[in-house]
Design a protein around this motif. Structure first.
Motif, PDB file in Angstrom:
ATOM      1  N   VAL A 198      19.712  11.277   7.147  1.00 19.66           N
ATOM      2  CA  VAL A 198      18.682  11.879   6.306  1.00 19.66           C
ATOM      3  C   VAL A 198      18.035  13.051   7.034  1.00 19.66           C
ATOM      4  O   VAL A 198      17.771  12.982   8.241  1.00 19.66           O
ATOM      5  N   ALA A 199      17.808  14.133   6.301  1.00 19.16           N
ATOM      6  CA  ALA A 199      17.049  15.267   6.837  1.00 19.16           C
ATOM      7  C   ALA A 199      15.859  15.508   5.924  1.00 19.16           C
ATOM      8  O   ALA A 199      16.000  15.499   4.695  1.00 19.16           O
ATOM      9  N   VAL A 200      14.687  15.658   6.516  1.00 16.66           N
ATOM     10  CA  VAL A 200      13.491  16.005   5.754  1.00 16.66           C
ATOM     11  C   VAL A 200      13.143  17.447   6.093  1.00 16.66           C
ATOM     12  O   VAL A 200      12.989  17.794   7.269  1.00 16.66           O
ATOM     13  N   ASN A 201      13.063  18.263   5.064  1.00 16.01           N
ATOM     14  CA  ASN A 201      12.805  19.697   5.231  1.00 16.01           C
ATOM     15  C   ASN A 201      13.753  20.322   6.259  1.00 16.01           C
ATOM     16  O   ASN A 201      13.349  21.074   7.145  1.00 16.01           O
ATOM     17  N   GLN A 202      15.029  19.951   6.135  1.00 13.99           N
ATOM     18  CA  GLN A 202      16.120  20.512   6.920  1.00 13.99           C
ATOM     19  C   GLN A 202      16.094  20.161   8.397  1.00 13.99           C
ATOM     20  O   GLN A 202      16.688  20.867   9.213  1.00 13.99           O
ATOM     21  N   SER A 203      15.413  19.060   8.755  1.00 12.89           N
ATOM     22  CA  SER A 203      15.476  18.540  10.121  1.00 12.89           C
ATOM     23  C   SER A 203      15.822  17.052  10.054  1.00 12.89           C
ATOM     24  O   SER A 203      15.308  16.337   9.190  1.00 12.89           O
ATOM     25  N   TYR A 204      16.653  16.585  10.998  1.00 11.41           N
ATOM     26  CA  TYR A 204      17.029  15.173  11.021  1.00 11.41           C
ATOM     27  C   TYR A 204      15.792  14.285  11.065  1.00 11.41           C
ATOM     28  O   TYR A 204      14.837  14.571  11.785  1.00 11.41           O
ATOM     29  N   ALA A 205      15.825  13.214  10.280  1.00 17.29           N
ATOM     30  CA  ALA A 205      14.667  12.336  10.178  1.00 17.29           C
ATOM     31  C   ALA A 205      15.051  10.894  10.507  1.00 17.29           C
ATOM     32  O   ALA A 205      16.188  10.474  10.302  1.00 17.29           O
ATOM     33  N   THR A 206      14.088  10.144  11.031  1.00 20.49           N
ATOM     34  CA  THR A 206      14.292   8.727  11.326  1.00 20.49           C
ATOM     35  C   THR A 206      13.802   7.899  10.139  1.00 20.49           C
ATOM     36  O   THR A 206      13.088   8.401   9.263  1.00 20.49           O
ATOM     37  N   ALA A 207      14.161   6.604  10.118  1.00 19.49           N
ATOM     38  CA  ALA A 207      13.840   5.727   8.993  1.00 19.49           C
ATOM     39  C   ALA A 207      12.336   5.599   8.759  1.00 19.49           C
ATOM     40  O   ALA A 207      11.886   5.484   7.616  1.00 19.49           O
ATOM     41  N   VAL A 244      14.459  16.536   0.725  1.00 21.23           N
ATOM     42  CA  VAL A 244      15.123  15.463   1.467  1.00 21.23           C
ATOM     43  C   VAL A 244      16.623  15.522   1.197  1.00 21.23           C
ATOM     44  O   VAL A 244      17.046  15.494   0.040  1.00 21.23           O
ATOM     45  N   ALA A 245      17.405  15.631   2.260  1.00 20.91           N
ATOM     46  CA  ALA A 245      18.856  15.654   2.110  1.00 20.91           C
ATOM     47  C   ALA A 245      19.443  14.364   2.649  1.00 20.91           C
ATOM     48  O   ALA A 245      19.003  13.848   3.677  1.00 20.91           O
ATOM     49  N   ILE A 246      20.420  13.832   1.921  1.00 20.97           N
ATOM     50  CA  ILE A 246      21.042  12.567   2.297  1.00 20.97           C
ATOM     51  C   ILE A 246      22.544  12.799   2.388  1.00 20.97           C
ATOM     52  O   ILE A 246      23.156  13.330   1.452  1.00 20.97           O
TER      53      ILE A 246
END
Lengths: 83, 151
Positions: free
Chosen positions: A55-64, A74-76
């Motif tokens: 998952v990326a939030v606003n084009q940065s990798y995101a944690t759970a 949000v990209a999945i």
């Protein structure tokens, strides 16, 4: 919130982009994935193996446990295979 | 320092020459070119590369920045293609220039290993059984881990 799907997750969900209104209480990446999985059988299937979902939030990798907000992009997607 | 994400092919010689043009501080220039391999698929094989416009550029810039923080570099370049690619076609170019060869070699190796596990690209390969999304390889993760610093 704008949700983007890529690669085989996109083909399972059946759309590349969707605009969603976050329900009350859906405030982290993990909760967002749980909620998205209830939207259709395709969504449920796409999100059934969380270990291979990135998952990326606003084009940065995101944690759970990362917070998500109404205006976020949000990209999945599955693990990347470029290069 | 430059990154490019494009559909079109690139000329390796031209790109490398441009990187060192009018520079006299560079003693070493290394490059890596990734190509589409033919796995013997009837009909020729090939692939389609999908990416996430916006995040791709951000991640490639971050990969370059990380390299700059680790080695003494005079210039770096990453070009990555997307869209339809046939066997034998170039996919990616990574280049690193430095006063010294060790830094240039290591940084170039780092650029490709790091981008492989971070830049949001996905390969859809033509196979005898139809189109198939390529799965991430554990070896790529292992290769990238080699460059991880700290405990």
């Amino acid at each position: 919130m704008k949700v983007l799907w890529f690669a085989w997750l996109r083909t399972r969900v059946g759309t590349a982009t969707e605009e969603v209104a976050l329900p009350e209480g859906v405030d982290t990446v993990a909760k967002l994935l749980d909620w998205l999985a209830t939207r259709s059988p395709g969504h449920a299937q796409a999100l059934s193996q969380r270990a291979v979902v990135r998952v990326a939030v606003n084009q940065s990798y995101a944690t759970a446990d990362q917070p998500v907000h109404a205006g976020d992009e949000v990209a999945i997607f599955p693990p990347v295979t470029g290069g | 320092m430059a990154i490019r994400v494009q559909r079109e092919d690139f000329d390796v010689g031209t790109e490398l020459a441009r990187l060192t043009e009018k520079r006299t501080d560079i003693g070493a220039l290394t490059s890596f070119v990734g190509l589409v391999r033919d796995f013997g698929t009837p009909g020729g094989g090939g692939m389609t590369l999908e990416h996430y416009p916006g995040m791709t550029e951000k991640e490639l810039v971050a990969v370059e920045r990380e390299a700059l923080g680790r080695w003494e570099l005079s210039a770096t370049l990453i070009i990555h293609r997307y869209g339809r690619l046939e066997p034998g076609e170039r996919i990616v170019l990574c280049a690193a220039a430095s006063p010294h060869r060790a830094a240039a070699f290591e940084a170039c190796h780092f650029l490709i290993d790091w981008l492989k596990t971070r830049a949001p690209f996905w390969k859809l390969e033509d196979t005898a059984q139809g189109q198939k999304w390529v799965e991430a390889r554990a070896e790529d993760e292992t290769a990238a881990k080699r460059w991880r610093t700290g405990p």
